[in-house]
Design an enzyme around this catalytic site. Structure first.
Site, PDB file in Angstrom:
ATOM      1  N   HIS A   1       0.944  -1.176  -0.049  1.00 56.52           N
ATOM      2  CA  HIS A   1      -0.005   0.048  -0.054  1.00 56.52           C
ATOM      3  C   HIS A   1       0.996   1.329  -0.038  1.00 56.52           C
ATOM      4  O   HIS A   1       1.775   1.354   0.843  1.00 56.52           O
ATOM      5  CB  HIS A   1      -1.012   0.047   1.120  1.00 56.52           C
ATOM      6  CG  HIS A   1      -1.806  -1.170   1.209  1.00 56.52           C
ATOM      7  ND1 HIS A   1      -1.337  -2.444   1.638  1.00 56.52           N
ATOM      8  CD2 HIS A   1      -3.251  -1.046   0.853  1.00 56.52           C
ATOM      9  CE1 HIS A   1      -2.395  -3.118   1.523  1.00 56.52           C
ATOM     10  NE2 HIS A   1      -3.656  -2.468   1.278  1.00 56.52           N
TER      11      HIS A   1
ATOM     12  N   HIS B   1      28.213  -1.621   9.845  1.00 57.19           N
ATOM     13  CA  HIS B   1      26.855  -0.765   9.450  1.00 57.19           C
ATOM     14  C   HIS B   1      26.201  -1.868   8.629  1.00 57.19           C
ATOM     15  O   HIS B   1      26.561  -3.052   8.421  1.00 57.19           O
ATOM     16  CB  HIS B   1      27.191   0.509   9.091  1.00 57.19           C
ATOM     17  CG  HIS B   1      28.091   0.349   7.624  1.00 57.19           C
ATOM     18  ND1 HIS B   1      27.771   0.413   6.391  1.00 57.19           N
ATOM     19  CD2 HIS B   1      29.445   0.314   7.477  1.00 57.19           C
ATOM     20  CE1 HIS B   1      28.378   0.221   5.479  1.00 57.19           C
ATOM     21  NE2 HIS B   1      29.567   0.212   6.268  1.00 57.19           N
TER      22      HIS B   1
END
Length: 322
Positions: free
Chosen positions: A9, A167
């Site tokens: 959506h 990271h």
């Protein structure tokens, strides 16, 4: 290659695809399908059909959708009925799920195999702080891992220079590719910083231990042939000078992955992710003299850069500053 349709959506599908490619690299045979406020089910179904038609292999398609029972799921499910022996749908899409799917396509060629495989990563990616809110994990039988304390030395699956250290790109794409059992940040500066050490340990992906050690300690560990048999080590360095010290001290590295070197005053930046001082260039030249090779890539899917050419451009730019 298994085709992947990401459906949601609103623009969520486009956003999570962009995030996934930032971490894992540009992907082929992947399409985002969105249901916008002005659209209906037929629009979504048409977009999905168009996406499938663009794939190299239309027999193996994996749908990653946001909500079970929502319009994107329902339209994917209507297409799935004619292909349920091969296609698959997974709902509750999140970024760890998508990255795991990208990685799995390298070794799996069936959509349903990938669908089953990525469920664990999707669930493990949901964590909470404070940790006391996290449901208790099922108890495991007591005992040491098979490789704990086994005679032998580390196997070095990757040694990387990255000013950001541990990271997203490292914790996902590189660990999926190299499959380390330990991630070791090698840095005198970080070893003295308790906060950074804690953050690095918390950022380790599931199933992988993260450590921070000074360079001297890493040299000692590299020479230990009694305790690390079967252990696959991924080493992270902040800068080339630390790598050079480690190698000169006896850490037996053969190839250095050069991923990211942050810009700071006095440095030049010959490409988007690498910045050099004269000390950096000199350290790379010394490593080359010692026989090390350089693998210049941010993520495994990137094309390898030419380190000689990059260093040449950096030196020319530094010379202009003098």
């Amino acid at each position: 290659m298994v085709g992947i349709i990401i459906a949601s959506h609103g623009d969520f599908a486009n956003g999570v695809l962009q995030s996934g490619e930032m971490i894992f690299g540009k992907q082929e045979n992947v399409k985002a399908v969105t249901l916008m406020p002005s659209e209906g089910p037929d629009n979504v179904k048409a977009k999905m059909k168009e996406a499938v038609a663009s794939f190299d292999n239309q027999d193996e398609v994996l749908f990653l959708v946001d909500l079970w029972g929502g319009t994107p799921f329902n339209q994917a499910n209507s297409l799935f009925e004619e292909h349920k022996d091969k296609w698959a749908i997974v709902s509750g899409m999140n970024l760890p799920m998508l990255i795991e799917a990208f990685a799995a396509r390298a070794t799996m060629n069936k959509a349903q195999d990938i669908a089953a495989h990525i469920l664990g990563a999707a669930k493990e990616g949901v964590k909470v702080r404070p940790e006391a809110l996290q449901p208790a994990a099922p108890s495991k039988p007591a005992g040491k891992p098979l490789t704990a304390g086994a005679p032998g030395k580390f196997e070095y699956v990757l040694a990387r220079i990255d000013s950001r250290l541990l990271h997203g790109q490292v914790a996902t794409s590189w660990t999926k590719t190299t499959r380390p059992t330990r991630i070791i940040v090698v840095s005198d500066a970080v070893a003295k910083d308790e906060l950074r050490k804690k953050l690095i340990q918390q950022a380790a992906p599931p199933g992988v231990k993260a450590h921070v050690v000074p360079i001297r300690k890493m040299i000692e560990l590299a020479k230990d042939d009694q305790h690390f048999g079967g252990q696959r080590a991924l080493l992270l360095f902040e800068n080339p000078q630390d790598v050079l010290r480690a190698v000169e001290g006896g850490v037996p590295l053969k190839t250095i992955n050069v991923g990211s070197m942050a810009h700071s005053p006095g440095k030049v930046q010959p490409n988007k992710v690498l910045a050099f001082s004269q000390n950096d260039i000199d350290a790379f030249k010394k490593m080359k003299e010692l026989g090390l090779k350089f693998d210049v890539r941010k993520v495994p899917g990137d094309a390898k850069g030419d380190m000689d050419e990059i260093l040449k451009r950096a030196q020319e730019e530094l010379n202009k500053q003098k």
